[in-house]
Design an enzyme around this catalytic site. Structure first.
Site, PDB file in Angstrom:
ATOM      1  N   VAL A 244       0.871  -1.170   0.000  1.00  0.00           N
ATOM      2  CA  VAL A 244       0.000   0.000   0.000  1.00  0.00           C
ATOM      3  C   VAL A 244       0.910   1.222   0.000  1.00  0.00           C
ATOM      4  O   VAL A 244       1.730   1.394   0.901  1.00  0.00           O
ATOM      5  CB  VAL A 244      -0.912   0.022   1.237  1.00  0.00           C
ATOM      6  CG1 VAL A 244      -1.781   1.282   1.220  1.00  0.00           C
ATOM      7  CG2 VAL A 244      -1.785  -1.228   1.283  1.00  0.00           C
ATOM      8  N   SER A 245       0.779   2.050  -1.007  1.00  0.00           N
ATOM      9  CA  SER A 245       1.671   3.203  -1.146  1.00  0.00           C
ATOM     10  C   SER A 245       1.442   4.216  -0.040  1.00  0.00           C
ATOM     11  O   SER A 245       0.378   4.273   0.576  1.00  0.00           O
ATOM     12  CB  SER A 245       1.455   3.881  -2.502  1.00  0.00           C
ATOM     13  OG  SER A 245       1.764   3.009  -3.559  1.00  0.00           O
ATOM     14  N   ALA A 246       2.465   5.030   0.196  1.00  0.00           N
ATOM     15  CA  ALA A 246       2.359   6.091   1.184  1.00  0.00           C
ATOM     16  C   ALA A 246       1.220   7.038   0.822  1.00  0.00           C
ATOM     17  O   ALA A 246       0.938   7.285  -0.358  1.00  0.00           O
ATOM     18  CB  ALA A 246       3.676   6.854   1.268  1.00  0.00           C
TER      19      ALA A 246
END
Length: 430
Positions: free
Chosen positions: A96-98
């Site tokens: 899950v990207s920042a």
């Protein structure tokens, strides 16, 4: 005496269930509080610039798409990426990207209600954000090459109430989406070494393609629009992503330089591997050379574009990683993992205190018989960046195979990919 008040003889609610529900409500309240704090921070920092993206990130429960053990403070950190799957060697292959980069990519895509959007690289959370922005009249397709990733995303989207608003499917997006397109926006959430022809083909005439493009080992998330037969950047962000699998995968070359104690410095080349890397054998035992540039920067100021400059204009450029027991590991904080190889010399980016303690000076430290030559090459490019690239936003263009590449200006730098050519240019200094 018998109490005849209503409900007296009803069975008592189990205490365990009451406690569980109470804890769940407290967690939900805490998550909502942290979600609003996160959005407020993204607004203050300029990561969110539109009401639509703000509303989407406030609406979606971010923690619902994280691994169950993820603390809420991590889920709602501005710059925390969370790994959701690793390969057999422990290397992250899905995450899950920042929050900040998800927000920026949503803004870069210029999404509006009613759009048809393709997400390449699934996880569920970003697709939920997109669904919120495009609304009930929009269409969202989220694809991934990994069936396990897609199954997880489908389950989480269903749990969050987005199953009917997002279509998820297993596909190698490098070959396009079957019966898909044209898409008003394509958002790629994995590191891409090249732009697949299918993405250009399935992009609507006025559509936006947003992707983390890897250029000689350095990644920038770029928003592209069509300009005639090629693509021109409209926005650029600094970010890092797990690399693409499947047809779009690109393997880097890695070489180990052992020191006298058997520890290693790892050199990673995206392209342009030196002809004879064996010339570097034993160089870590040689005397180190330091060379300084007179180029300074204040503390707290980003110099990410210097890394990008190296990737484009420093032949022999590589990335470094070091074992914990090496001498370089002991000097962390005084150097950065960007290097260059020249013959039997290796140099890497270094800093030393400057500006009366308010900043640092850039330079190069080097090993090997040709160390001074390698250091000089790096310092020359530090000074060129300071004159031309510093504080100026670069423009990227992508010229697909079949486009009229004779239009590429002679005074821009070009990087050849499999399916086309990427060019970069900076404004001319005054």
């Amino acid at each position: 005496m018998i109490d005849a008040s209503p409900g007296h003889d009803r069975p008592a609610k189990p205490q365990g269930r009451l406690t569980e529900e109470s804890n769940h409500a407290q967690d939900a309240d805490r998550a909502a509080e942290l979600r609003n704090v996160l959005v407020d921070k993204l607004l203050t920092d300029g990561m969110i610039t539109s009401p639509a993206v703000e509303a989407a990130i406030r609406a979606v429960a971010r923690e619902g798409f994280m691994p169950a053990e993820t603390p809420l403070e991590i889920a709602y950190g501005v710059d925390n990426s969370v790994v959701t799957k690793r390969d057999a060697h422990g290397v992250p292959i899905s995450s899950v990207s920042a929050a900040y980069i998800q927000a920026r990519m949503l803004e870069q895509a210029e999404l509006r209600p009613g759009m048809t959007v393709l997400e390449i690289g699934s996880g569920g959370l970003n697709a939920a954000y997109i669904a919120e922005i495009v609304g009930p009249d929009g269409h969202v397709v989220s694809v991934d090459i990994d069936a396990e990733v897609i199954d997880r995303a489908a389950t989480l989207l269903d749990d969050a109430g987005y199953a009917k608003r997002v279509r998820v499917l297993v596909a190698d997006a490098g070959h396009g989406v079957p019966d898909g397109g044209p898409f008003d926006a394509i958002i790629v959430t994995v590191g891409a070494w090249d732009i697949a022809p299918a993405w250009v083909d399935q992009l609507a005439a006025e559509g936006v393609l947003v992707l983390p493009l890897i250029m000689n080992g350095v990644t920038r998330t770029i928003g592209f629009r069509r300009t005639g037969d090629h693509l021109t950047s409209t926005s650029t962000e600094v970010a890092g992503f797990v690399p693409m699998q499947g047809a779009g995968q690109h393997l880097e070359r890695v070489f180990l330089l052992p020191d006298a104690n058997g520890n290693s410095v790892k050199l990673r080349f995206d392209s342009g591997v030196p002809d004879d890397v064996s010339q570097l054998d034993g160089i870590l035992a040689t005397r180190r050379t330091d060379l300084w540039s007179d180029v300074t920067i204040n503390h707290g100021v980003s110099f990410a574009d210097l890394h990008l400059w190296f990737a484009w204009f420093l032949p022999g450029f590589c990335l470094l990683a070091v074992d914990e027991e090496t001498e370089l590991a002991a000097e962390r904080g005084a150097w950065f993992p960007f290097g260059v190889v020249r013959g039997s010399g290796l140099a890497y980016l270094a800093i030393r205190p400057a500006l009366d303690g308010a900043g640092v000076e850039f330079g190069a430290r080097a090993y090997g018989r040709d160390g001074e030559r390698a250091a000089s090459a790096m310092v020359e490019q530090i000074r060129a960046w300071d004159y031309i690239g510093r504080d100026n936003e670069a423009t990227f263009r992508y010229w697909p195979a079949g486009s009229n590449q004779s239009q590429i200006p002679l005074d821009v730098a070009a990087m050849h990919k499999i399916h086309g050519v990427v060019t970069i240019s900076w404004p001319t200094p005054d």
